[in-house]
Scaffold this active site. Structure first.
Site, PDB file in Angstrom:
ATOM      1  N   LYS A  11      -9.467  -2.609   4.981  1.00  0.00           N
ATOM      2  CA  LYS A  11     -10.225  -1.371   5.148  1.00  0.00           C
ATOM      3  C   LYS A  11     -11.091  -1.355   6.414  1.00  0.00           C
ATOM      4  O   LYS A  11     -11.331  -2.402   7.028  1.00  0.00           O
ATOM      5  CB  LYS A  11     -11.104  -1.152   3.913  1.00  0.00           C
ATOM      6  CG  LYS A  11     -10.305  -0.915   2.640  1.00  0.00           C
ATOM      7  CD  LYS A  11     -11.252  -0.698   1.471  1.00  0.00           C
ATOM      8  CE  LYS A  11     -10.525  -0.407   0.188  1.00  0.00           C
ATOM      9  NZ  LYS A  11     -11.473  -0.155  -0.921  1.00  0.00           N
ATOM     10  N   TYR A  51      -5.472   8.594  -2.135  1.00  0.00           N
ATOM     11  CA  TYR A  51      -6.496   8.493  -3.171  1.00  0.00           C
ATOM     12  C   TYR A  51      -6.532   9.710  -4.094  1.00  0.00           C
ATOM     13  O   TYR A  51      -7.540   9.957  -4.762  1.00  0.00           O
ATOM     14  CB  TYR A  51      -7.871   8.259  -2.530  1.00  0.00           C
ATOM     15  CG  TYR A  51      -8.004   6.862  -1.980  1.00  0.00           C
ATOM     16  CD1 TYR A  51      -8.143   5.770  -2.838  1.00  0.00           C
ATOM     17  CD2 TYR A  51      -7.963   6.615  -0.613  1.00  0.00           C
ATOM     18  CE1 TYR A  51      -8.242   4.484  -2.349  1.00  0.00           C
ATOM     19  CE2 TYR A  51      -8.074   5.324  -0.116  1.00  0.00           C
ATOM     20  CZ  TYR A  51      -8.213   4.266  -0.993  1.00  0.00           C
ATOM     21  OH  TYR A  51      -8.317   2.984  -0.507  1.00  0.00           O
ATOM     22  N   PHE A  59     -17.035  10.324  -5.919  1.00  0.00           N
ATOM     23  CA  PHE A  59     -16.980   9.545  -4.673  1.00  0.00           C
ATOM     24  C   PHE A  59     -15.755   9.854  -3.814  1.00  0.00           C
ATOM     25  O   PHE A  59     -15.594   9.283  -2.733  1.00  0.00           O
ATOM     26  CB  PHE A  59     -17.035   8.039  -4.974  1.00  0.00           C
ATOM     27  CG  PHE A  59     -15.914   7.543  -5.857  1.00  0.00           C
ATOM     28  CD1 PHE A  59     -14.665   7.245  -5.341  1.00  0.00           C
ATOM     29  CD2 PHE A  59     -16.131   7.371  -7.226  1.00  0.00           C
ATOM     30  CE1 PHE A  59     -13.643   6.777  -6.159  1.00  0.00           C
ATOM     31  CE2 PHE A  59     -15.116   6.903  -8.057  1.00  0.00           C
ATOM     32  CZ  PHE A  59     -13.858   6.616  -7.519  1.00  0.00           C
ATOM     33  N   ARG A  87      -4.339  -9.281  -6.559  1.00  0.00           N
ATOM     34  CA  ARG A  87      -5.542  -8.778  -7.219  1.00  0.00           C
ATOM     35  C   ARG A  87      -6.516  -9.933  -7.493  1.00  0.00           C
ATOM     36  O   ARG A  87      -7.734  -9.790  -7.346  1.00  0.00           O
ATOM     37  CB  ARG A  87      -5.189  -8.000  -8.475  1.00  0.00           C
ATOM     38  CG  ARG A  87      -4.417  -6.717  -8.095  1.00  0.00           C
ATOM     39  CD  ARG A  87      -4.233  -5.746  -9.196  1.00  0.00           C
ATOM     40  NE  ARG A  87      -5.477  -5.136  -9.638  1.00  0.00           N
ATOM     41  CZ  ARG A  87      -6.155  -4.198  -8.975  1.00  0.00           C
ATOM     42  NH1 ARG A  87      -5.730  -3.761  -7.805  1.00  0.00           N
ATOM     43  NH2 ARG A  87      -7.259  -3.690  -9.488  1.00  0.00           N
ATOM     44  N   THR A  93     -13.910  -5.641  -7.730  1.00  0.00           N
ATOM     45  CA  THR A  93     -14.256  -4.519  -6.854  1.00  0.00           C
ATOM     46  C   THR A  93     -15.675  -4.652  -6.330  1.00  0.00           C
ATOM     47  O   THR A  93     -15.947  -4.418  -5.160  1.00  0.00           O
ATOM     48  CB  THR A  93     -14.086  -3.181  -7.607  1.00  0.00           C
ATOM     49  OG1 THR A  93     -12.737  -3.087  -8.056  1.00  0.00           O
ATOM     50  CG2 THR A  93     -14.394  -2.001  -6.718  1.00  0.00           C
ATOM     51  N   ARG A 104     -13.155 -10.420  -1.358  1.00  0.00           N
ATOM     52  CA  ARG A 104     -14.343  -9.575  -1.497  1.00  0.00           C
ATOM     53  C   ARG A 104     -15.634 -10.392  -1.550  1.00  0.00           C
ATOM     54  O   ARG A 104     -16.656  -9.960  -1.003  1.00  0.00           O
ATOM     55  CB  ARG A 104     -14.196  -8.666  -2.701  1.00  0.00           C
ATOM     56  CG  ARG A 104     -13.139  -7.585  -2.426  1.00  0.00           C
ATOM     57  CD  ARG A 104     -12.921  -6.699  -3.606  1.00  0.00           C
ATOM     58  NE  ARG A 104     -12.032  -5.588  -3.259  1.00  0.00           N
ATOM     59  CZ  ARG A 104     -11.251  -4.982  -4.132  1.00  0.00           C
ATOM     60  NH1 ARG A 104     -11.226  -5.376  -5.401  1.00  0.00           N
ATOM     61  NH2 ARG A 104     -10.479  -3.985  -3.748  1.00  0.00           N
ATOM     62  N   ASN A 114     -15.615  -2.684   0.380  1.00  0.00           N
ATOM     63  CA  ASN A 114     -15.176  -3.941  -0.235  1.00  0.00           C
ATOM     64  C   ASN A 114     -13.969  -4.572   0.463  1.00  0.00           C
ATOM     65  O   ASN A 114     -13.279  -5.393  -0.121  1.00  0.00           O
ATOM     66  CB  ASN A 114     -14.941  -3.751  -1.735  1.00  0.00           C
ATOM     67  CG  ASN A 114     -13.858  -2.751  -2.040  1.00  0.00           C
ATOM     68  OD1 ASN A 114     -13.102  -2.338  -1.175  1.00  0.00           O
ATOM     69  ND2 ASN A 114     -13.776  -2.352  -3.296  1.00  0.00           N
ATOM     70  N   HIS A 117      -7.842  -3.189  -0.247  1.00  0.00           N
ATOM     71  CA  HIS A 117      -7.233  -2.480  -1.377  1.00  0.00           C
ATOM     72  C   HIS A 117      -5.947  -3.214  -1.719  1.00  0.00           C
ATOM     73  O   HIS A 117      -5.246  -3.693  -0.825  1.00  0.00           O
ATOM     74  CB  HIS A 117      -6.895  -1.036  -1.002  1.00  0.00           C
ATOM     75  CG  HIS A 117      -5.902  -0.411  -1.946  1.00  0.00           C
ATOM     76  ND1 HIS A 117      -6.284   0.206  -3.109  1.00  0.00           N
ATOM     77  CD2 HIS A 117      -4.542  -0.361  -1.910  1.00  0.00           C
ATOM     78  CE1 HIS A 117      -5.196   0.619  -3.762  1.00  0.00           C
ATOM     79  NE2 HIS A 117      -4.131   0.293  -3.048  1.00  0.00           N
ATOM     80  N   GLU A 128       2.851   3.361  -2.893  1.00  0.00           N
ATOM     81  CA  GLU A 128       1.949   3.099  -1.775  1.00  0.00           C
ATOM     82  C   GLU A 128       2.705   2.533  -0.576  1.00  0.00           C
ATOM     83  O   GLU A 128       2.454   2.931   0.573  1.00  0.00           O
ATOM     84  CB  GLU A 128       0.837   2.158  -2.224  1.00  0.00           C
ATOM     85  CG  GLU A 128      -0.114   2.810  -3.208  1.00  0.00           C
ATOM     86  CD  GLU A 128      -1.108   1.871  -3.858  1.00  0.00           C
ATOM     87  OE1 GLU A 128      -1.990   2.379  -4.578  1.00  0.00           O
ATOM     88  OE2 GLU A 128      -1.037   0.641  -3.664  1.00  0.00           O
TER      89      GLU A 128
END
Length: 140
Positions: A11, A51, A59, A87, A93, A104, A114, A117, A128
């Protein structure tokens, strides 16, 4: 174990801090292979599509703005049980709740920023990946 693919985004909060290489090192150390990778500036339209599941959440607008504010690195990762493995490697998160050594815990600034993704299911991984890559982009 089943070899599978998952989707990852490094990100804007991480790319701004030049952490792509450091995050890739964590991914590879965990036994996942990066079989496609590209640095892009996600448009607001792309972020809205990506998203869309969060469209009704408060948000959503902030998330779209953040994801289109600076370059991101989109990736396809491959390995045994890649979705669950990535993950685990990403961590919770909320970085305050993430395990030591996770991406993270090591790099995130906050719950909103964070750093990464990752897909949460095989169906989402396929969708995706298809949004950002075509078959010839993925080599492994």
């Amino acid at each position: 174990m089943a070899t599978e693919r998952t989707f990852s985004i490094i990100k804007p909060d991480a790319t701004r801090r030049n952490l792509t290489g450091a995050i890739n090192a964590v991914i590879e150390k965990a036994g996942l292979r990066i079989v496609a990778q590209r640095r892009i500036l996600m448009t607001q339209a792309e972020a809205k599509i990506f998203y869309a599941v969060h469209k009704e959440r408060p948000f959503y607008g902030e998330l779209v703005e953040m994801m289109s504010s600076a370059p991101v690195v989109v990736q396809v990762l491959e390995g045994d049980n890649a979705i669950a493995k990535y993950r685990e490697v990403m961590g919770a998160t909320n970085p305050a709740n993430a395990a030591e050594g996770t991406i993270r815990k090591s790099f995130a600034l906050s719950m909103g920023e964070n750093s990464v993704h990752g897909s949460d299911s095989p169906d989402n991984a396929a969708a995706e990946i298809a949004q950002f890559f075509c078959g010839n982009d993925i080599v492994g």
